[in-house]
Design a protein around this motif. Structure first.
Motif, PDB file in Angstrom:
ATOM      1  N   ASP B 553       0.792  -1.393  -0.062  1.00 46.55           N
ATOM      2  CA  ASP B 553       0.011  -0.374   0.144  1.00 46.55           C
ATOM      3  C   ASP B 553       0.992   1.205  -0.095  1.00 46.55           C
ATOM      4  OD1 ASP B 553      -1.739   2.060   0.481  1.00 46.55           O
ATOM      5  OD2 ASP B 553      -2.439   1.440   2.291  1.00 46.55           O
ATOM      6  N   VAL B 554       1.221   1.423  -1.260  1.00 48.43           N
ATOM      7  CA  VAL B 554       2.276   2.803  -1.308  1.00 48.43           C
ATOM      8  C   VAL B 554       1.925   3.362  -2.683  1.00 48.43           C
ATOM      9  CG1 VAL B 554       3.992   1.155  -2.637  1.00 48.43           C
ATOM     10  CG2 VAL B 554       4.736   3.378  -1.248  1.00 48.43           C
ATOM     11  N   THR B 555       2.193   4.608  -2.457  1.00 45.93           N
ATOM     12  CA  THR B 555       1.876   5.790  -3.664  1.00 45.93           C
ATOM     13  C   THR B 555       3.232   5.673  -4.433  1.00 45.93           C
ATOM     14  OG1 THR B 555       0.720   6.949  -2.207  1.00 45.93           O
ATOM     15  CG2 THR B 555       1.412   7.990  -4.150  1.00 45.93           C
ATOM     16  N   ALA B 556       3.119   5.530  -5.813  1.00 44.34           N
ATOM     17  CA  ALA B 556       4.329   5.306  -6.654  1.00 44.34           C
ATOM     18  C   ALA B 556       5.191   6.635  -6.683  1.00 44.34           C
ATOM     19  CB  ALA B 556       3.913   5.057  -7.849  1.00 44.34           C
ATOM     20  N   LYS B 557       4.047   7.787  -6.709  1.00 43.53           N
ATOM     21  CA  LYS B 557       4.918   9.190  -7.157  1.00 43.53           C
ATOM     22  C   LYS B 557       4.205   9.920  -6.270  1.00 43.53           C
ATOM     23  CE  LYS B 557       4.914   9.187 -12.378  1.00 43.53           C
ATOM     24  NZ  LYS B 557       4.817   9.972 -13.415  1.00 43.53           N
ATOM     25  N   CYS B 558       5.253  10.883  -5.455  1.00 45.76           N
ATOM     26  CA  CYS B 558       4.816  11.929  -4.530  1.00 45.76           C
ATOM     27  C   CYS B 558       5.985  12.914  -4.762  1.00 45.76           C
ATOM     28  CB  CYS B 558       4.761  11.543  -3.311  1.00 45.76           C
ATOM     29  SG  CYS B 558       4.164  12.530  -2.251  1.00 45.76           S
ATOM     30  N   TYR B 559       5.600  14.061  -5.400  1.00 42.97           N
ATOM     31  CA  TYR B 559       6.490  15.301  -5.569  1.00 42.97           C
ATOM     32  C   TYR B 559       5.851  16.564  -5.011  1.00 42.97           C
ATOM     33  CZ  TYR B 559       9.228  11.995  -8.477  1.00 42.97           C
ATOM     34  OH  TYR B 559       9.803  10.825  -8.899  1.00 42.97           O
ATOM     35  N   GLY B 560       6.521  17.256  -5.210  1.00 43.65           N
ATOM     36  CA  GLY B 560       5.997  18.706  -4.587  1.00 43.65           C
ATOM     37  C   GLY B 560       4.561  19.263  -4.876  1.00 43.65           C
ATOM     38  N   GLY B 561       4.056  19.006  -5.990  1.00 43.56           N
ATOM     39  CA  GLY B 561       2.829  19.213  -6.319  1.00 43.56           C
ATOM     40  C   GLY B 561       1.749  18.018  -5.904  1.00 43.56           C
ATOM     41  N   ASP B 562       2.334  17.146  -5.400  1.00 41.60           N
ATOM     42  CA  ASP B 562       1.272  16.204  -4.889  1.00 41.60           C
ATOM     43  C   ASP B 562       0.963  16.434  -3.259  1.00 41.60           C
ATOM     44  OD1 ASP B 562       1.361  14.840  -7.399  1.00 41.60           O
ATOM     45  OD2 ASP B 562       3.432  13.914  -6.854  1.00 41.60           O
ATOM     46  N   ALA B 563       1.855  17.050  -2.566  1.00 40.46           N
ATOM     47  CA  ALA B 563       1.892  16.991  -1.457  1.00 40.46           C
ATOM     48  C   ALA B 563       0.500  17.149  -0.665  1.00 40.46           C
ATOM     49  CB  ALA B 563       2.815  18.132  -0.541  1.00 40.46           C
ATOM     50  N   ARG B 565      -2.736  17.169  -2.017  1.00 41.35           N
ATOM     51  CA  ARG B 565      -3.711  16.045  -2.227  1.00 41.35           C
ATOM     52  C   ARG B 565      -3.456  14.745  -1.500  1.00 41.35           C
ATOM     53  NH1 ARG B 565      -4.612  12.988  -6.654  1.00 41.35           N
ATOM     54  NH2 ARG B 565      -2.662  13.521  -7.604  1.00 41.35           N
ATOM     55  N   LYS B 566      -2.063  14.406  -1.851  1.00 38.63           N
ATOM     56  CA  LYS B 566      -1.712  13.010  -1.156  1.00 38.63           C
ATOM     57  C   LYS B 566      -1.799  13.006   0.424  1.00 38.63           C
ATOM     58  CE  LYS B 566      -0.897  10.906  -5.206  1.00 38.63           C
ATOM     59  NZ  LYS B 566       0.042  11.091  -6.013  1.00 38.63           N
ATOM     60  N   LYS B 567      -1.595  14.158   0.805  1.00 37.26           N
ATOM     61  CA  LYS B 567      -1.795  14.071   2.609  1.00 37.26           C
ATOM     62  C   LYS B 567      -3.150  14.053   2.693  1.00 37.26           C
ATOM     63  CE  LYS B 567      -0.938  17.408   6.285  1.00 37.26           C
ATOM     64  NZ  LYS B 567      -2.251  18.195   5.846  1.00 37.26           N
TER      65      LYS B 567
END
Lengths: 386, 601
Positions: B553-563, B565-567
């Motif tokens: 259960d892991v998110t493949a991509k998480c960069y500055g622009g994702d912080a 929404r993913k949080k």
């Protein structure tokens, strides 16, 4: 006391929102538009750089990243104007890293030399697959032969070259991936981003999957096996996993992306770009207008941002954990609790240690190989609740 | 002016579900112009949505019909429409005690069913005259001669002059009315000058009038304004309103011997009245009461929990309101680690349980979790004490138990020959003892002594499926018998899940335990580590499955622009944990329990 962001550094992200074609798996802010007035865009981006610099005076800039969209569609002059503005705005680190995301096509490869002359010193090529049939399924416009040629040009021109692959694709077996990854490793690049295919809402793949299409995607166990195989092969070839999906030879890590993962400050400019900027000791989230014309007009009128929000202690600690635990090096316990004392609840830490999902040493915690595959669960446990 | 006894006929209708009881009642009401045509609707007497929808009668309903017979005389016909289902057998028997005759309605295309049998025997026990009525004779498949023969063979009453009718088209309805007058007896006795004796037949809550009491006057005359006394409870009330049902309430000044009607008298809840009680005048009242009824007692228990724990108070409110109108339904608060706060409720049977549950969900809009139904066990302790066990979770320490007795039923199953083998096997599997096996035409009648707890556990569904719906089934309680009964616990990650505890026969424990573990393994989502799922008796594990650990259960991509929404997604994941039930270090979504508890699963 030093501001928290200094532990992660400071970088600049520039978003170029245009693509020649939309990829069915991509949920980034990208638009297919003909006849972009690059001169006007260069002016607006440069102006935005100047605006953000006003609030971050005197900082040393460690990295610049052109992302997209397809920033390799930017004319070298456009890149140069943005870089000029950045040079005038901040003091640059001696070894500043300037990355451009690029499609591995002949058209773009033909411009690499000019991009390098403008100041770009690292490219990240979206190779995505080394099988023609899969490139078609992924909606890519290049084939394997063209990609290999573009990689050759890139290595000639830039000192640092990274490439992306997407795996855990439809009908991909362990042996299929093993062969493909080995071929990729054999290219001898210095940095690899290996992403498992993820269906994101708002993409064509998502819609197809919702409608019952897109069969043959790996189930959880196969996906986990694919991930583990990837780690083993990269390790054996000298590409250390320094982040969930990123592998590099020692010293070749993406410095810009480390700013995000070490939770530094970054300025985000261009349509839909997000930033994290500390002003007067308080960290803020910025978000630019995402529709290209809306952003352009707003930027010309004074600011491309639609939102500036002060982050709470919980927000900051949550983001630090979410970003930082992606890294093999993990996070600093004291830093996380300094941001918010509800972070890293003792009981959950103990449980996760018990389960063998995290390690704790020298004031840091990080995920074990098994924990990395379960990162969402780990972070959800450790972030401050409400 | 009260009606003379000779011109009163009180009767009920006995029929299997779908054999046309309510339609016949409608026709009787309609053809005597008791209700204006414009007010007529189908199944007039079944007031509740659930009654109309399921085609069943739950509460007794009454209608007074005025009828001018062929002899030119005016008669008063009082119909008490009784519930047909075994769960409501007590209501049937007490309603029948209030009347002198029954119409036995049998579908001429189907024949006698198990339920008909049980109710017709109740009528015979109450000394009823019985007029057989063969319905649906307009259908091509009708075989009135064969069915009449079957009535004689199986039930043992004369069916040679049965009324042949179609309640749907109205054919034969005048014959039924004449048969009621000519063949059913008037009330046996009744002295208008004797002290008042009225039987309390039923009572229910009306939001405008308070408790409405249905009575049958035996002796004496009851008038509006009279002060009355309930002989058993001793409670005293003034009669505020006195009337009859046509079927709407119609006020009358008085009710005399043989008459059926109602009164109200600022009685607050149904529990304040006791069915079978004798009502007399406060002054100069009767000295000896009428023989009473046995009170109905709950035989099936289960837990009802709100799916959304925030709705607990709403559930309490709903249950209390329903209980106002249903003295046979019992409840007490219960807490469960798996399900939170709820109520342990007692019912007359499975249908009663379903009806109450449906009403809570529908009328009060509360989603419910129903735990596996359990019967009442008699647990005999070594010190001689007997404890009634309503909830397996309350099982005493086994070392202090001498023996356990369980309720048994006498079940009657009517089934076409071709399915008999499957039915016998099913009864055998459920620990049944065969008491009788006879044939009536192409159908077999099997009578079994069965443990009630095997019947509440999906017996109906199994019977329906092995006979393709062609079997009919009825039962009556037969008392208690000792057997080798044990409490089976289910443990998830070594912690017992109280809501899943059940009482089972020792010989069937392994099978049931294995089935439960397998089901839970499919239902519980994988966790961060592997989890044992076990069924155990006492400390002994009898079945075991292992739920393997979640791997990815892991998110493949998480960069500055994702912080941002993913949080948010992770926060949602964290908040989702609140809806989970914690078992040690395991979080189990409530839905897993709900699915595991589904009775028909």
């Amino acid at each position: 006391m030093a501001e928290d962001w200094r532990a992660g550094g400071f970088g600049l992200y520039v978003h170029w929102p245009f693509c020649e074609a939309k990829c069915p798996y991509c949920d980034f802010n990208s638009h297919v538009v003909q006849g972009v007035d690059q001169d006007r865009w260069a002016a607006a981006l440069a102006r935005e750089v100047g605006r953000v610099a006003e609030t971050t005076k005197g900082r040393v800039l460690g990295s610049i990243f052109f992302g997209g969209g397809t920033p390799s569609l930017m004319l070298p002059e456009t890149v140069a104007r943005v870089l000029d503005a950045a040079r005038q705005s901040w003091i640059w680190a001696n070894d500043i890293e300037i990355t451009l995301e690029a499609n591995p096509r002949s058209v773009e490869a033909g411009r690499f030399r000019a991009h390098a002359a403008a100041g770009v010193n690292r490219v990240s090529l979206g190779v995505q697959a080394l099988r023609d049939a899969d490139l078609k399924r992924l909606g890519r416009l290049h084939d394997v032969r063209e990609a290999r040629a573009a990689l050759d040009v890139a290595r000639d021109v830039f000192s640092r070259v990274s490439a992306d692959l997407i795996y855990a694709r439809q009908d991909q077996s362990l042996t299929d991936w093993e062969a493909e990854l080995q071929a990729f490793l054999d290219l001898g690049l210095d940095h690899l981003s290996l992403y498992q295919l993820t269906l994101e809402p708002g993409t064509a793949f998502w819609d197809r999957a919702q409608a019952g299409g897109l069969r043959g995607l790996p189930e959880e166990d196969l996906a986990a096996d694919l991930f583990e195989l990837t780690q083993e092969m990269c390790d054996a070839a000298g590409y250390r996993a320094y982040e969930v999906s990123n592998h590099a030879r020692d010293g070749a890590e993406s410095r810009h992306n480390l700013v995000y993962w070490r939770y530094g400050d970054w300025a985000g400019i261009g349509p839909g770009a997000h930033g994290r900027l500390t002003q007067d000791g308080l960290r803020h989230a910025t978000e630019a207008w995402s529709m290209p014309m809306r952003w352009l007009e707003a930027a010309e009128a004074g600011s491309g941002d639609r939102r500036l929000e002060r982050l709470t202690a919980r927000d900051m600690a949550g983001e630090y954990l979410m970003m930082g635990l992606r890294l093999t090096e993990g996070i600093e316990v004291a830093r996380a609790r300094g941001l918010c004392d509800a972070a890293l609840p003792e009981r959950d830490l103990e449980d996760l240690l018990d389960f063998g999902l995290i390690w704790q040493a020298d004031g840091r915690i990080g995920t074990t190989p098994r924990g990395r595959l379960m990162l969402n669960r780990v972070v959800a446990r450790l972030m401050p609740g409400d | 002016m009260t009606t003379p006894l000779s011109h009163i006929r009180n009767f009920s209708i006995v029929a299997h579900i779908d054999h046309g009881k309510s339609t016949l009642a409608d026709r009787l009401i309609q053809s005597t112009h008791t209700v204006a045509d414009r007010d007529m609707k189908n199944q007039l007497l079944d007031a509740m949505d659930i009654e109309r929808e399921r085609g069943i009668t739950i509460k007794a309903n009454t209608v007074r019909i005025d009828y001018v017979a062929q002899d030119g005389e005016h008669y008063v016909l009082n119909l008490i429409d009784t519930p047909g289902h075994v769960d409501f057998a007590y209501e049937v028997s007490r309603s029948m005690r209030a009347v002198e005759g029954s119409l036995l309605v049998v579908d001429a295309t189907q024949g006698v069913e198990a339920q008909t049998l049980a109710n017709v025997y109740t009528a015979i026990e109450a000394d009823h005259e019985i007029v057989p009525v063969l319905n649906k004779i307009d259908l091509p498949a009708a075989e009135p001669e064969r069915v009449a023969e079957q009535i004689e063979d199986v039930i043992g009453i004369d069916a040679s002059d049965a009324c042949l009718i179609s309640a749907k088209t109205g054919v034969g309805i005048p014959d039924v009315l004449e048969a009621i007058v000519k063949r059913l007896p008037p009330p046996h006795s009744g002295d208008p000058d004797a002290p008042l004796k009225a039987m309390l037949v039923d009572s229910w809550y009306d939001s405008y009038l308070g408790v409405v009491v249905l009575i049958r006057v035996m002796d004496g005359v009851l008038k509006k304004g009279d002060n009355i006394r309930m002989m058993q409870t001793g409670a005293k009330y003034g009669v505020d309103k006195l009337g009859v049902f046509r079927p709407a309430m119609q006020d009358v000044k008085e009710l005399g011997p043989g008459e059926i009607g109602f009164f109200t008298g600022s009685i607050k809840q149904v529990r304040d009245t006791r069915v079978g009680d004798t009502i007399t005048h406060e002054k100069k009242g009767a000295t000896t009461p009428l023989p009473g009824f046995k009170p109905s007692i709950p035989v099936v228990f289960c837990g009802l929990f709100p799916v959304d724990s925030a709705e607990f108070e709403d559930l309490r409110d709903a249950i209390e309101k329903l209980a106002l109108n249903d003295a046979s339904f019992s409840f007490e608060m219960e807490t469960s680690a798996a399900l939170g706060f709820g109520f342990r409720c007692g019912f007359l049977g499975l249908l009663h349980l379903e009806v109450i549950r449906d009403r809570i969900e529908r009328e009060y809009d509360i989603d419910l979790i129903t735990t596996a139904p359990s019967v009442v066990y008699h647990v005999y302790m070594k010190d001689g004490e007997m404890r009634e066990l309503h909830n397996p979770a309350d099982m005493p320490d086994p070392s202090k138990i001498d023996h356990i007795e369980e309720p048994r039923i006498k079940a009657t199953i009517l089934v076409p020959d071709e399915f008999l083998g499957d039915v016998l096997k099913l009864c055998q599997d459920r620990r049944g003892l065969q008491l009788d096996l006879t044939y009536a035409g192409s159908r077999a009648m099997a009578v079994y002594d069965l443990p009630l707890n095997e019947v509440v556990f999906d017996f109906y569904d199994r019977l329906k499926s092995v006979t393709k719906g062609y079997a009919s089934f009825d039962y009556q309680m037969e008392g208690y018998r000792e057997d080798n009964l044990v409490k089976m616990q289910v443990l998830v990650n070594d912690e017992p899940v109280d809501a899943l505890s059940t009482m089972v026969h020792r010989d069937r424990a392994e099978t049931r335990g294995r089935a439960m573990c397998e089901k839970l393994k499919d239902l519980i989502p994988r966790q961060m580590f592997k989890i044992p799922i076990q069924a155990a008796i006492g400390g002994k594990v009898i079945a075991r499955e292992t739920l393997s650990a979640l791997r990815k259960d892991v998110t493949a991509k998480c960069y500055g622009g994702d912080a941002t929404r993913k949080k948010k997604l992770l926060e949602k994941q964290k908040a989702g944990k609140k809806k989970m039930r914690q078992f040690g270090k395991v979080d189990i979504p409530q839905e897993a329990f709900i699915s595991a508890l589904k009775m028909d699963g």
